[in-house]
Structure formats: C-alpha cells, structure tokens
Write a protein that holds these residues in place. Structure first.
Motif, PDB file in Angstrom:
ATOM      1  N   ARG A   1     -10.047  -8.514 -11.050  1.00  0.00           N
ATOM      2  CA  ARG A   1     -10.682  -8.263 -10.043  1.00  0.00           C
ATOM      3  C   ARG A   1     -12.132  -7.997 -10.031  1.00  0.00           C
ATOM      4  NH1 ARG A   1      -8.082  -8.000  -5.848  1.00  0.00           N
ATOM      5  NH2 ARG A   1      -8.514 -10.661  -6.745  1.00  0.00           N
TER       6      ARG A   1
ATOM      7  N   TYR B   1     -15.107  -7.875  -7.284  1.00  0.00           N
ATOM      8  CA  TYR B   1     -15.033  -6.341  -6.922  1.00  0.00           C
ATOM      9  C   TYR B   1     -16.874  -5.910  -7.276  1.00  0.00           C
ATOM     10  CZ  TYR B   1      -9.555  -4.903  -6.074  1.00  0.00           C
ATOM     11  OH  TYR B   1      -9.307  -4.383  -5.688  1.00  0.00           O
TER      12      TYR B   1
ATOM     13  N   SER C   1       0.748  -1.068   0.199  1.00  0.00           N
ATOM     14  CA  SER C   1      -0.411  -0.050  -0.194  1.00  0.00           C
ATOM     15  C   SER C   1       0.876   1.339   0.493  1.00  0.00           C
ATOM     16  CB  SER C   1      -1.172   0.031   1.062  1.00  0.00           C
ATOM     17  OG  SER C   1      -1.622   1.419   1.121  1.00  0.00           O
TER      18      SER C   1
ATOM     19  N   ARG D   1     -18.393  -8.151  -4.883  1.00  0.00           N
ATOM     20  CA  ARG D   1     -19.106  -7.335  -3.821  1.00  0.00           C
ATOM     21  C   ARG D   1     -19.263  -5.865  -3.364  1.00  0.00           C
ATOM     22  NH1 ARG D   1     -11.780  -6.982  -1.281  1.00  0.00           N
ATOM     23  NH2 ARG D   1     -11.581  -9.150  -2.210  1.00  0.00           N
TER      24      ARG D   1
ATOM     25  N   SER E   1      -8.884   2.367  -1.815  1.00  0.00           N
ATOM     26  CA  SER E   1      -8.073   1.311  -1.957  1.00  0.00           C
ATOM     27  C   SER E   1      -8.697   0.295  -2.797  1.00  0.00           C
ATOM     28  CB  SER E   1      -7.775   0.683  -0.369  1.00  0.00           C
ATOM     29  OG  SER E   1      -7.210   1.603  -0.502  1.00  0.00           O
TER      30      SER E   1
ATOM     31  N   GLY F   1     -13.163  -2.139  -1.964  1.00  0.00           N
ATOM     32  CA  GLY F   1     -11.669  -3.289  -2.034  1.00  0.00           C
ATOM     33  C   GLY F   1     -10.671  -3.851  -1.307  1.00  0.00           C
ATOM     34  N   ARG F   2     -10.647  -3.108   0.478  1.00  0.00           N
ATOM     35  CA  ARG F   2      -9.938  -3.784   0.732  1.00  0.00           C
ATOM     36  C   ARG F   2     -10.687  -4.666   1.785  1.00  0.00           C
ATOM     37  NH1 ARG F   2      -5.189   0.200   2.382  1.00  0.00           N
ATOM     38  NH2 ARG F   2      -5.714  -0.862   4.658  1.00  0.00           N
ATOM     39  N   GLN F   3     -12.018  -5.426   1.819  1.00  0.00           N
ATOM     40  CA  GLN F   3     -12.371  -6.502   3.113  1.00  0.00           C
ATOM     41  C   GLN F   3     -12.774  -7.183   1.988  1.00  0.00           C
ATOM     42  OE1 GLN F   3     -13.309  -5.945   5.971  1.00  0.00           O
ATOM     43  NE2 GLN F   3     -13.831  -7.944   5.702  1.00  0.00           N
ATOM     44  N   ALA F   4     -13.214  -8.547   2.749  1.00  0.00           N
ATOM     45  CA  ALA F   4     -13.398  -9.783   1.819  1.00  0.00           C
ATOM     46  C   ALA F   4     -14.756  -9.057   2.382  1.00  0.00           C
ATOM     47  CB  ALA F   4     -12.446 -10.818   2.032  1.00  0.00           C
ATOM     48  N   GLU F   5     -15.188  -9.786   0.780  1.00  0.00           N
ATOM     49  CA  GLU F   5     -16.603 -10.328   0.876  1.00  0.00           C
ATOM     50  C   GLU F   5     -17.885 -10.468   1.706  1.00  0.00           C
ATOM     51  OE1 GLU F   5     -17.971 -12.338  -2.674  1.00  0.00           O
ATOM     52  OE2 GLU F   5     -20.049 -12.062  -2.274  1.00  0.00           O
TER      53      GLU F   5
ATOM     54  N   ASP G   1      -7.630  -4.076  -3.459  1.00  0.00           N
ATOM     55  CA  ASP G   1      -7.246  -5.124  -2.606  1.00  0.00           C
ATOM     56  C   ASP G   1      -5.818  -5.803  -3.285  1.00  0.00           C
ATOM     57  OD1 ASP G   1      -7.283  -7.501  -1.683  1.00  0.00           O
ATOM     58  OD2 ASP G   1      -8.668  -8.140  -2.017  1.00  0.00           O
TER      59      ASP G   1
END
Lengths: 485, 485
Positions: free
Chosen positions: B384, B388, A160, B391, B132, B461-465, B134
């Motif tokens: 990606r 996304y 990052s 998500r 952000s 973007g950074r949080q898993a589904e 992943d």
C-alpha cells in the motif's frame, strides 16, 4: 385455486357481522404456505389494517372451517396462535372476538436476544448457567462458507463505511426473516444491525433520553445487566412486578414511566410469556401515553411445544421497538444483533450510534444474510430446537424425580428451566454449595405474586444431555445441605 | 557478537557525562534488527527507564559511531528519529541532549486511525475525498484465509462473550505489533479492541467524563466528527489553534481543559506531524496537570519519506491513551480498532463499553492477529505504501504544474495532499464547481498562523494513479472559475 369468499357465495348460516369476513379472508390451497398460516396471516392483516375492528365477533371455528373448506383443527390452531399473539380474545363459551390493536403506520421486525454477561473464569464439571447456547454446536462449516463468500464477493464500495444501519442486503434479508419467523412487521428501512441486544437497547434508550424520556419500567424480577445499560444511557429503570402472566401492565400507570422494557416471548428469569391480555393492554397503554415499548425478544427462537408466540411488536409497530441477536442462536462472539423500530426513533438511535462508534460492521451481517438465504440458518435452528427440547425434558424429569421441593415454572422454551425453591433457602449459600459440588448455577431471590421465593435457573444450553441428570442430582444435594443448615 | 561498551574499553575521547552511555548502549551485529534500530531502541529504553536523564548531552555522532563501530550515518539517522519522536533535542552547533520525558509506570500501544464519515451517495468521475484507503486493494485472499482459519480453529469457549477487551491472543499480537511498528509501549493488559478509532475515543471520553473531566482541547482546524463524539460522551470540545508545528501546546494552560485530543503523526487536515518540541511540551503539560492526552494515530502507517514518526504515547504511557484502527489499512467495514491506555482508564472505559454494547467481537480481531502473525499484514502495508507514495508524487507534481496558486503543505504521508489556496476563494463554491466537473473533493476554510486560508484536501486513497493528474487539472479549472467570479 383462490377461494375468495364473495358475499353472495352460498355457505353456512352466519351473523351479519361475520359476513364482513367474506371479503377479507382467502386461502390458496395450491400455495406452499400451510392453510393454518394463511388463515392466521389473513386475519392478522385484517386486524392490523383496521378492516376487522376491535370487539368484532368471529364465526365459530366450525362455521369458519366449513366456509373455507378446511378442517376445523386448522381454524382452532390459527385462532389459538392469534390469541397468544394478542390479536384475538377467546372467551370460553362465547364468541372469539378481535382484540384491541392500535393500527400501525409502518412496521418494525424481531429476532433473538443476548444477555450481556461474561461467563465465570473457573471451569466446573457441570455448567448449568442460563442464557447461553451450546457453542460446541456452532455451525462452523456453514458460517465459514458464508463469511468467506462475503469476503470474496462484496464489491469494493461495500467495504467502506456504508449505511450506518448496516448493509441494505442484510437488512432486507433480516426484515423478511423476522417477518416470517417472528411475525415482526419489518422493512429494510425500519431495520438496523447492532452489535447485539444490549447495544440495541442502549442506543434506543439514549435516543429516548435525548427526546426527554426519563423513566423506564423494567421487569421485577428481570435481567439486571440491562438495567445498568438503561441507566448509563440516561434513563431511570423503575422496577414493575411480574407475575404468572408476565409484566403487571396495570401497574404502569402508577409508575410514571415514559417507556417500558419487556421480554414478552419468555420472561427472564421466570420463563413465562406475556399473556395475550397483557400484550393487548401493554400496547394500548403505550398508544394512549405516547410511550415506547422496548421488546427484548429473549428466547424467541426457542419454543419447544408449538409454533412460537409472535412478537409483541406486530400489535403496535409504531409503539414497539424490537431487539434481537444471534448471541444464543449462533454465538455471542459474533456481536450481531438487530433493532426494528418506528422510523423516527430508529433514525435518532442510528445517528447517536454513528457518532459513538463510527459505523456498523458489514461483512458478518452479510454472512448471516447469506446463511438465511441458503436455508442454513433455519436448518441450524431446527437442529438446535431438537437438541434443546430433549435436554429440557431431561432437566424437567430430573427435577421432578430428584428435587421434589422444587416447582418448575415456565413454558417449554428457552435455554433454562426456572425452578422455585422454598423461600428460606439462602441464594448465595445455595450457589456456593452447588459450586462445591462442581455445578455452576444461577440462584436469585425473587418476589412473585407478593411472595418471596428462591429461584434457581437450571440452564441446559452449555451442558450436554448426558450430564444433566447427574448435575440436577448434585444440585439437589446442595439444596438438601443448605435446607439442613 | 555483543559489543557491550565496558567502561575501561579503549575508545575516542569523551566527556565524563557521556561515559554513562558505555553501560547502556550495545549493538549486536549478528542480530536481524538493523544497527540503527538497535541504537534507537537502546537509547529510547535508557531514556524511558530514567537511566539517561533529561538534559544529558550525548556524544557527537562521529564519536559515538567510532565507539560503537558503526558508520556515522547510522547514528545520525537514529538521533534524527529519536528527536522526531521527542526523546532527544538536537541543537544546531551544540550537543544533542536528552529531552524531558516523564518516566512510565506501565505501557499502552498504538495503530492506525479511522474517520467516521459516510461517503456521498452520488458517484463521480474522480473521487479525491481524503481519509479513505483504496478498497479495491483490500487483501481479500489473505483476509478470507485468516477469517476462515479463525472460524475453523477457535475453540467453543472462544465463541462466547469472553474478555470485554477482546480475545487475549488478539491483544497479545496487537500489542507486539504496535510496539515494533509504532513504538507504542503496550502490553496485552493495557490493550483493548474497539470497533474503530471513533468508538475508542468515545469510550475513553465517557470514562474521563465519569471521573469528573469536563473540557477537552481539540485541534483547530481538526476532524469535526470527533468533536461531536466527544460532546455526546459528555465532554466539551475546546478548539485550540494548530500551526506548522501542530497543536499550539502553549495555549493549553489558558484553555482550562482536563484532556486533549491530538493527531500527532499527521495532523488532520493540515498534514504535518506534531513537532518534537511540542511532543515534549504536551506530555510535560499532561504530566504536570494530571491530564490525559488522547492520541489519534491518524495516518500513522502511511509515511513515505523515511521511517514513520513514532507514537506520542511512548513518551508518557501513563498520560497518553493511544487509538488506532484498520479502517484505512484494510477496510472501514471491518470495524476493528484498538486502544492502548493506562490501566485504570482502560478498565473504566472497558466497563462502560461492556454495559453499552454487551461485549467485543472476537473472530475478526483474531483474523487480524493471524494476518499479522503470518506477515500478511506487514506485506500488505508495504504494498500500500508503494502505491500511495506513487500517487502522492503524481498529485504533488500536478499541483505544482497545474495549480500554481496552491501551496502544498504537509509531509509525504497519509492519503491526501493538503493545499492552501488564496483566502478569497469560497470553499462551498469551489467544492461545487469541482463537483460540476466530476471531481469530489473536500474544501474547508481554515485559520493557520492567525491568517485565513482555503484548504483543499486532494485525496488519493480512492482514486487510481492514472486519473490523478486529470483530476487535479479539473480542480484547477474549478479554482480558476471561482477565482474569476
């Protein structure tokens, strides 16, 4: 065996003053560090921490050697190095004394230096341009391994934006490296990655301008592109003359400057280090005027005669910001450099850099750190030094043999031999005459010690050893042609 | 089979005006490119080159489909895309007409966009920060292979300073990629590598300031860090309101600005594209005022409903400078971005950048070029987009189910769902209440259509589904707590 010299311990006669040393100096014969380096470190620390004050006379080398149980040569070498670094003053026929060194509060580090010029497009038979390393010698295998390892192993958060000074691991390894290799006083907190020396100087200059600095002294002759960098950053470059001892520090008072940019290890282009007296005088001037010295550690890694002269920064880490890069040790295309600077200046510069660029690349600095950790970087530098030292000897001999009007100046260091030619030679005409013979070379008019000269920099970084003598011969032909015109 | 429509060829009835099209449009059923894309390209080229002039009425979709021997859906889709890109204007119940597009002289390109913020240090259970990607999905294997290949294969001269715009190979591949993926008009000569969107914007702004520009319009609400970048570069950011159609272009005349910074693909933070009418109006305004539009192609790669809306730049390459990066598609730590700009502006920016930084990194851009060449980059982006898009659907459904007071706005694109909340909610209090529940989220007060709102950006973007629905539930609890206070 830690040979602490306790006050009561029997030893050779010594003055009351040098008795202080008993408490400060120790060498450990079981340690891996050479005794000479241990002694240097001990004296340097004592001076930095104010335990050995300016003007203190040290014992004679003979007495100290006996006291420490080391050979006299060890003490002589250590004293010589410390004098070159500006920590001691050696007076012929008198006692060696501690030089005036402002006490530090916290520390910055140091490294190599990168010029900011694009090479000419036209290929030539012989490339004698200065300021370039041998890119054929780029350690592809070690670098490829290092970068691949970093790509594989860096955890996701490390990909990052991260710390705008660069990854902590890279700053930690670099700070330690700069300390041991260049004598820089660096911590991870006072160290920041940059995209090279130019960006380091530019960002520091912008931070200085933001706090009200207006004028900055630059060496004359000096590296022209950096003047433009300073100017674009908002500072007015004020040329100050250079002589055989480097920047004429005594002229700073009359220059009305708020800062100074210097190349203390190997002045560009005259090839001589800043003298010990000038080093001391420069940091004293900076300390007295609350000014900042930007140290471009140009060629700091490439010294071929003896241990490299340490960084100026170590004398006054609160007043000196140190800049280096891998542009000459590895490759300019990597765009990896570093700054070690007093924390408030570094913080201001980092903020400006973050606003201007959005952050610092992480993977390549981590690859450099891995190379340093593995010993690959030091190994590479040692190999490079051998190659360049040999090339330099060839150039110097060829100049003596083939270019008798030329006077090689400068110490055995760096990637070029600066040669003074008769002043009447036209620099542009000479460069063109050399080019016609297939030789790319940099020629500049300079004023040294109040006299005009033509200075040709015979670079050997990009030219293999086998072609060097021939290239100098062709250059000599060009000199003869222009002299006859 | 090249189905050139010759004037004399039999076909359905058509007006004299649309007869022109016969000479311009052709589709090749044997080509790999889909017919819809071919038709789009053909019309776009005709408009760009001035062969189809503004105001020209096109045949009906039914007529054109019959004429070209394609299904009507192909023509409907192509018209829709061209309208979204600002090349056509669709009038309900009337003919589709060619929009006003200034003819280009030469072209710049486009790509992704990177915000310039450091993530907060404190780890949280749920990270809903926007902007952000992943990083767990970083294609280590493909990138490692690409960078290793570049380190092994780049010839020695390629390791030097080189072209300050970046290596030619990287610019060539990038220009082609931006053309096909984002509709940008780019050539290697109008394309330059940067260290990210922020550096691109900063350097272009400095070049504009150097030629006398003083004020630049920025979107309000908009991405705050870029305002600071513009300011440090010497331009005064002038906020101009955003509504559902993006930047209110009609306000530019009153703003007295010399330039504009916009996010046409996906306005940050409201999540809507610049409308086709506004696109046309914006480039017309720029053309009439000799002004420059900086296009931050923020989220350009991440559109989940249909083909991405093309770059604004294609409408007026002489007036638009396009900026993108890999910060959200690959990783911010790489610091790879690009600018496509009119040649004089790009040259001025490149000169300033060279002076400030000493040059451009070569190896990582070459690795990106290798990834694009191998198809690895496109493959990565497709993967990606699937992740996304899934998500995003979860977040949107969770907002509808659990946060009934919230109104999701914005198109299915990007890395966050912007949600409008009742204006009375305190943004700082809400962010704090969410944080107490382990949810990191960005909340900003905004004025939209003249009314105050609280806008929460639910980043995915950074949080898993798997954690998204739970996180939105916790956010809803925080909203309830703050609303009750």
């Amino acid at each position: 065996v830690d040979e602490q010299l306790a006050p009561g311990r029997p030893g050779p006669p010594r003055s009351g003053r040098t008795r202080e040393l008993d408490l400060l100096l120790a060498v450990d014969r079981s340690a891996a560090t050479p005794l000479r380096a241990q002694l240097e470190d001990a004296i340097r620390s004592a001076v930095r921490e104010g335990r050995l004050v300016a003007g203190t006379a040290l014992p004679s080398t003979r007495a100290l050697a006996a006291e420490l149980g080391v050979s006299r040569g060890v003490v002589v070498e250590a004293f010589g190095q410390l004098a070159a670094d500006g920590f001691l003053q050696i007076h012929r026929g008198g006692a060696t004394r501690v030089a005036h060194v402002p006490p530090p509060v916290h520390g910055p580090p140091s490294g190599p230096t990168a010029p900011a010029t694009a090479p000419p497009a036209a290929p030539s038979a012989f490339d004698l341009l200065p300021m370039s390393g041998d890119l054929v010698g780029f350690p592809r295998r070690a670098w490829g391994r290092a970068i691949r390892g970093v790509v594989d192993a860096t955890p996701a958060p490390g990909l990052s934006y991260g710390d705008p000074r660069g990854p902590e691991r890279a700053r930690t390894v670099l700070a330690a490296y700069l300390g041991r290799s260049r004598g820089v006083l660096a911590t991870p907190d006072t160290t920041a990655l940059t995209a090279g020396v130019t960006e380091g100087i530019g960002t520091l200059a912008r931070a200085l301008a933001a706090t009200g600095a207006r004028r900055i002294a630059v060496e004359d002759p000096g590296f022209a592109p950096h003047r433009r960098t300073l100017q674009d950053a908002g500072l007015l470059p004020v040329p100050v003359a250079v002589d055989a001892g480097g920047l004429r520090v005594e002229l700073l008072d009359g220059a009305g400057v708020d800062a100074v940019l210097v190349t203390p290890a190997h002045q560009a282009p005259t090839g001589r280090p800043l003298s010990p007296e000038r080093r001391t005088a420069l940091v004293r001037w900076a300390s007295e005027h609350g000014a900042v010295v930007l140290e471009d550690d140009y060629d700091g890694e490439f010294r071929y005669d003896r241990q490299a002269v340490g960084a100026l920064q170590a004398l006054a880490p609160d007043h000196v910001a140190y800049c280096g890069s891998v542009s000459k040790t590895l490759a300019p295309a990597l765009r990896i450099g570093w700054v070690v600077a007093p924390a408030p200046l570094l913080d201001a510069a980092t903020r400006l850099r973050l606003i201007a660029t959005g952050g610092t690349a992480a993977l390549e600095p981590l690859a450099l750190a891995a190379m340093i950790d593995d010993g690959d970087y030091d190994r590479h530098l040692r190999g490079r030094r051998r190659v360049y030292a040999a090339r330099r000897r060839v150039v110097e001999q060829a100049v003596l043999d083939l270019l008798p009007d030329g006077e090689p100046i400068g110490i055995p260091a760096g990637l070029s031999v600066p040669v003074l030619l008769p002043p009447a030679l036209d620099p542009v005409g000479l460069a063109a005459a050399a080019h016609r013979r297939g030789v790319l070379v940099a020629v500049v008019p300079v004023v040294l010690d109040g006299r005009e000269h033509t200075l040709v920099q015979i670079g050997f970084g990009r030219q293999a050893e086998s072609g060097l003598r021939r290239a100098v011969g062709l250059l000599a032909d060009a000199v003869a042609e222009v002299a006859a015109a």
